[in-house]
Design an enzyme around this catalytic site. Structure first.
Site, PDB file in Angstrom:
ATOM      1  N   TYR A 142       0.820  -1.211   0.000  1.00 21.96           N
ATOM      2  CA  TYR A 142       0.000   0.000   0.000  1.00 21.96           C
ATOM      3  C   TYR A 142       0.857   1.265   0.000  1.00 21.96           C
ATOM      4  CZ  TYR A 142      -4.667  -1.922   0.841  1.00 21.96           C
ATOM      5  OH  TYR A 142      -5.885  -2.534   0.712  1.00 21.96           O
ATOM      6  N   LYS A 189       2.896 -15.576   2.866  1.00 19.80           N
ATOM      7  CA  LYS A 189       3.143 -16.326   1.628  1.00 19.80           C
ATOM      8  C   LYS A 189       4.648 -16.583   1.585  1.00 19.80           C
ATOM      9  CE  LYS A 189       1.759 -18.039  -2.351  1.00 19.80           C
ATOM     10  NZ  LYS A 189       0.890 -19.228  -2.449  1.00 19.80           N
ATOM     11  N   ASP A 221      -3.159 -18.456   0.899  1.00 21.34           N
ATOM     12  CA  ASP A 221      -4.142 -19.147   0.049  1.00 21.34           C
ATOM     13  C   ASP A 221      -4.875 -20.228   0.832  1.00 21.34           C
ATOM     14  OD1 ASP A 221      -1.666 -20.416   0.145  1.00 21.34           O
ATOM     15  OD2 ASP A 221      -1.656 -21.015  -1.970  1.00 21.34           O
ATOM     16  N   ASP A 245      -6.440  -6.951   4.019  1.00 19.82           N
ATOM     17  CA  ASP A 245      -7.537  -6.262   3.335  1.00 19.82           C
ATOM     18  C   ASP A 245      -8.473  -7.288   2.713  1.00 19.82           C
ATOM     19  OD1 ASP A 245      -8.984  -4.085   2.139  1.00 19.82           O
ATOM     20  OD2 ASP A 245      -8.040  -4.653   0.248  1.00 19.82           O
ATOM     21  N   ASP A 249     -12.476  -8.821   4.344  1.00 16.42           N
ATOM     22  CA  ASP A 249     -13.749  -8.758   3.605  1.00 16.42           C
ATOM     23  C   ASP A 249     -14.351 -10.154   3.496  1.00 16.42           C
ATOM     24  OD1 ASP A 249     -13.521  -6.017   3.119  1.00 16.42           O
ATOM     25  OD2 ASP A 249     -14.141  -6.206   1.026  1.00 16.42           O
TER      26      ASP A 249
HETATM   27  C1  IPM Z   1     -10.367  -0.964   3.902  1.00 13.43           C
HETATM   28  C2  IPM Z   1     -10.572  -0.354   2.537  1.00 13.43           C
HETATM   29  C3  IPM Z   1      -9.360   0.493   2.217  1.00 13.43           C
HETATM   30  C4  IPM Z   1      -8.150  -0.417   2.212  1.00 13.43           C
HETATM   31  C5  IPM Z   1      -9.453   1.268   0.899  1.00 13.43           C
HETATM   32  C6  IPM Z   1     -10.701   2.130   0.842  1.00 13.43           C
HETATM   33  C7  IPM Z   1      -8.218   2.090   0.651  1.00 13.43           C
HETATM   34  O1  IPM Z   1     -10.802  -1.331   1.594  1.00 13.43           O
HETATM   35  O2  IPM Z   1     -10.342  -0.213   4.885  1.00 13.43           O
HETATM   36  O3  IPM Z   1     -10.246  -2.181   3.997  1.00 13.43           O
HETATM   37  O4  IPM Z   1      -7.880  -1.088   1.203  1.00 13.43           O
HETATM   38  O5  IPM Z   1      -7.461  -0.469   3.224  1.00 13.43           O
HETATM   39 MN    MN Z   2     -10.820  -3.351   2.382  1.00 15.45          MN
END
Ligand code: IPM
Ligand code: MN
Length: 355
Positions: A142, A189, A221, A245, A249
């Site tokens: 990042y 990884k 993975d 990240d 999710d």
């Molecule tokens: C999160 C979001 C952010 C990230 C984006 C919006 C930059 O997806 O907080 O997980 O990737 O960290």
């Molecule tokens: Mn995210």
């Protein structure tokens, strides 16, 4: 006690969901005799439109001098759909993390008993799931060097980590594991990436300091798969920035709705609390978004920044109650009556007043 909270509503549904978290927090403050002083500041697309900067210096001032930051969401499609946009809302979020030193992102995944059948996964797979990711937030790909070469025909992003960055994140993971079921999994990884090998080496070197914590090392993975097959097997997982990240999710759907999971970003001083969902632009202004992830983020704020555990517990318990009573937004209504964002907030306040 007296607390100053920076309120960064942000984009999309951000203002609507944070409004409910403010309502609930104020009700808690009233009940327990605290004073909350909210200071609003601009961020994201809203800040780009107003002052041309998604994280302006005035906003940083407000955040840096507050006791905590409550954040809504950031990002709008008009920026996502324009890869050439020079200033992007997300840059504000990344700069905010960096400038506030928020190097660890704590993202829990747990199941609500009354929602267990709303999960896309089968009940027997997810019962008992209670895990937390500690994601590195201010390093890795990042923040590495990136660019284009060959007249734009080649692009590159680089991932760099120092041992010190890994150690300070790992300490948060070890300490959290210690306060829970004492199992820590490093997700990496290491069969391919040199940075991952440094992560492994560093963690292995720290194990002796935390003899009560059992550390395991798993490849990202494989974790992506096991998280869906057997989420209750995990306690604390630590990851570098990008893996975290993606996996957080993935983990968030286990609970049944992305609108439910809170998060905390911590570092040295002020901490930031935000729902893990995004700005949900299609729902903006419709009063339909689920405010619970933001309300639960406020609960994390009471507990982690203000050390007010009873207050945090009351928020969690009224959230559970509202779910059990079916006072939920349309993402969870499943054919039954769907309540508005603000009605869910009002209901939580009424439960707090009665408690
Ligand atoms: C999160 C979001 C952010 C990230 C984006 C919006 C930059 O997806 O907080 O997980 O990737 O960290
Ligand atoms: Mn995210």
């Amino acid at each position: 006690m007296n607390y100053t909270i920076a309120l960064l509503a942000g984009d999309g549904i951000g203002p609507e969901v944070t409004a409910e978290a403010v309502k609930v927090s104020n009700a808690i403050a009233k009940k327990f005799d605290h004073e909350l002083n909210w200071k609003s500041a601009l961020t994201g697309a809203a800040a780009i439109d107003a002052v041309g900067d998604p994280y302006p210096p005035e906003t940083h001032e407000v955040c840096a001098s507050a006791d905590a930051v409550l954040f809504g969401a950031i990002g709008l499609p008009r920026f996502d759909n324009d890869p050439s946009a020079k200033v992007r809302p997300e840059q504000g979020l990344l700069r905010m993390r960096k400038q506030l030193g928020l190097f660890a992102n704590v993202r829990p995944t747990f199941v609500f008993p009354s929602l267990i059948d709303k999960s896309p996964l089968k009940r027997d797979r997810i019962e008992g799931t209670d895990l937390v990711f500690v994601r590195e937030l201010t390093g890795g790909i990042y923040f590495g060097e990136r660019g284009r070469q060959d007249e734009g025909e080649t692009a590159y992003d680089t991932c760099t980590y120092t041992r010190e960055e890994i150690k300070r994140l790992a300490r948060k993971g070890f300490e959290l594991a210690r306060s829970r079921r004492k199992a820590l999994c490093l997700v990496d990884k290491a069969n391919v990436l040199e940075t991952s090998r440094l992560w492994r080496e560093t963690l292995q070197g720290m194990e002796a300091e935390y003899p009560d914590v059992k550390v395991t090392y798993e490849l990202v993975d494989a974790v992506a798969m096991r998280l869906i097959q057997w989420p209750s097997a995990y306690d604390v997982l630590i990851t570098e920035n990008l893996f975290g990240d993606i996996l957080t999710d993935e983990a968030s759907v286990i609970s049944g709705s992305m609108g439910l999971m809170p998060s905390a970003s911590i570092g040295s001083e002020v901490a930031l609390y935000e729902p893990i969902h995004g700005s949900f632009p299609q729902a903006t202004g419709k009063n339909i978004a689920n405010p619970l992830a933001t309300v639960l983020s406020a609960a994390m704020m009471f507990e982690m920044s203000f050390h007010l555990k009873e207050e945090a517990e009351l928020i969690r318990s009224v959230v559970n109650q509202s779910l059990a009573d079916g006072v939920v937004t349309e993402d969870l209504a499943d054919g039954a009556k769907a309540y508005k964002t603000s009605e869910v907030g009002d209901y939580l306040v009424s439960l707090i007043e009665k408690a």
